[in-house]
Design a protein around this motif. Structure first.
Motif, PDB file in Angstrom:
ATOM      1  N   SER A  42      34.844   6.058 -78.707  1.00 21.04           N
ATOM      2  CA  SER A  42      34.426   5.013 -79.651  1.00 21.04           C
ATOM      3  C   SER A  42      35.609   4.499 -80.479  1.00 21.04           C
ATOM      4  O   SER A  42      35.490   3.511 -81.183  1.00 21.04           O
ATOM      5  CB  SER A  42      33.308   5.530 -80.559  1.00 21.04           C
ATOM      6  OG  SER A  42      33.819   6.536 -81.409  1.00 21.04           O
ATOM      7  N   LYS A  60      33.238   1.463 -77.334  1.00 26.76           N
ATOM      8  CA  LYS A  60      31.851   1.413 -77.840  1.00 26.76           C
ATOM      9  C   LYS A  60      30.935   0.783 -76.786  1.00 26.76           C
ATOM     10  O   LYS A  60      29.822   1.257 -76.565  1.00 26.76           O
ATOM     11  CB  LYS A  60      31.801   0.615 -79.142  1.00 26.76           C
ATOM     12  CG  LYS A  60      32.357   1.386 -80.322  1.00 26.76           C
ATOM     13  CD  LYS A  60      31.894   0.771 -81.646  1.00 26.76           C
ATOM     14  CE  LYS A  60      32.277   1.673 -82.812  1.00 26.76           C
ATOM     15  NZ  LYS A  60      33.579   1.454 -83.346  1.00 26.76           N
ATOM     16  N   GLN A  64      27.762   2.519 -74.843  1.00 26.59           N
ATOM     17  CA  GLN A  64      26.421   1.945 -74.919  1.00 26.59           C
ATOM     18  C   GLN A  64      25.837   1.740 -73.515  1.00 26.59           C
ATOM     19  O   GLN A  64      24.677   2.042 -73.261  1.00 26.59           O
ATOM     20  CB  GLN A  64      26.440   0.622 -75.698  1.00 26.59           C
ATOM     21  CG  GLN A  64      25.048   0.089 -76.034  1.00 26.59           C
ATOM     22  CD  GLN A  64      24.172   1.121 -76.776  1.00 26.59           C
ATOM     23  OE1 GLN A  64      24.583   1.662 -77.797  1.00 26.59           O
ATOM     24  NE2 GLN A  64      22.986   1.413 -76.241  1.00 26.59           N
TER      25      GLN A  64
END
Ligand SMILES: Cc1cc2nc3c(=O)[nH]c(=O)nc-3n(C[C@H](O)[C@H](O)[C@H](O)COP(=O)(O)OP(=O)(O)OC[C@H]3O[C@@H](n4cnc5c(N)ncnc54)[C@H](O)[C@@H]3O)c2cc1C
Length: 320
Positions: A42, A60, A64
């Motif tokens: 991240s 990120k 996801q």
């Protein structure tokens, strides 16, 4: 009661844990991921070395996508920090505890990663600099992006020297800066740095400002301006849960595993940065896939998981 027991609890939802979750969910196993949400991935503003993404992908977004993929096949994901892991010596079952709950599982995969030690600098400044590529942590990942740029390596021991030498193949402008005090290097390291024309600067040093696209480091020898700095201050490996159930660690404080990601404790597995090896997304994903397949095979060796014939499934759904 048996239905409350997970086939596998995955602790850590970075690339290693989420890859394992995708595999295990697709093996029709009952699994859960508990993740504290601090994946090193991240921190990646845009990865350019992850295969399949020629224009790069942010850490990120990658996470996801992986979470969505795991959930699509039935994985449950909790955002929590696991504080305790216990193993019942009689049944071999694990119980993990976190703030708002707990779970019991037949097997546990530890994919808890590591945390890089940060250089001395204000936290907000650090996060801004990281997002803009002014602070970088992984020359294997993004050394290419500093080709022919001015680079400072914050470090003083052999790790700092090795990192400075590694980066020297991307740029001729590399400076090794001691973080806390005057540089004290072996004569062998001094010679290596001299041969590579790497400048050495004494600390204490502190990154103090971002100006335009540069970062300013205040040192014992004055201000230095770099296009990027690489902290080479080591990292802390998250092995606490492994230690709670008595798993062996390697000399470098990582979790020891065999070639199938099994730890020294039965039905406890580990994958990713928490295990010794190349700290990269591709490697974490590979180990996650190996661990998941081992977990599946070990569980099935104990008790086959035959699927019900379709007609029985329809009857069960009808309640007949
Ligand atoms: C700035 C930066 C840039 C990078 N760039 C690249 C790149 O371009 N390409 C590349 O291949 N690699 C890159 N890396 C390395 C890459 O991010 C890591 O190798 C990868 O994230 C490791 O995956 P992992 O699943 O093992 O661990 P992580 O991604 O770190 O995930 C571990 C997870 O476990 C969780 N956790 C830990 N303890 C607990 C607990 N007790 N309970 C619940 N959850 C817990 C953490 O919160 C975290 O979410 C970069 C790293 C950094 C820092």
């Amino acid at each position: 009661m048996d239905e409350d027991i997970l086939d596998c609890l995955i602790i850590g939802g970075g690339p290693a844990g989420l890859t394992a979750a995708i595999y295990l969910a697709r093996f029709h196993l009952d699994i859960m991921v508990v993740d504290a949400g601090k994946s090193r991935a991240s921190w990646i503003p845009c990865s350019h070395n992850h295969a399949g993404f020629p224009d790069g992908i942010s850490g990120k977004e990658l996470l996801q996508r992986m979470r969505d993929q795991a959930c699509k096949y039935g994985a449950k994901i909790e955002t929590e920090f696991v504080t305790k892991l216990e193993r019942d010596a009689k049944t071999g079952l694990f119980t993990a505890t976190w703030g708002s709950g707990c779970a019991t599982a037949r097997s546990v995969l530890l994919a808890t990663g590591v945390t890089n030690r940060r250089p001395p600098m204000d936290e907000e400044l650090h996060d801004d600099a990281l997002a803009r590529g002014l602070v970088r942590y992984c020359p294997i990942c993004d050394g290419y992006e500093v080709t022919d740029k001015r680079v400072g390596v914050i470090g003083s021991d052999s790790h700092g020297v090795a990192e400075a030498l590694f980066i020297r193949s991307y740029t001729a402008d590399v400076t090794l800066v001691a973080p806390d005090k005057a540089l004290r290097l072996s004569s062998e390291d001094q010679q290596k740095l001299k041969d590579a024309a790497i400048e050495c600067v004494d600390g204490p040093a502190q990154a103090v400002a971002l100006t335009g696209d540069c970062i300013v480091v205040d040192t014992a020898e004055g201000h230095y301006t770099f296009d990027s700095i690489y902290p080479a201050l080591g990292s802390d490996t998250h092995t606490q849960l492994a230690e709670m159930v008595g798993a062996d660690l390697s000399n470098d404080s990582c979790i020891k595993v065999d070639t199938h990601q099994r730890t020294s404790v039965a039905r406890l597995y580990a994958a990713g940065d928490v295990v010794i090896g190349l700290d990269q997304i591709s490697h974490a994903m590979g180990e996650g896939g190996v661990a998941a397949t081992t977990i599946r095979n070990d569980l099935c060796a104990k008790k086959p998981r035959w699927r019900e014939p379709v007609t029985n499934l329809v009857d069960a759904e009808d309640g007949t």
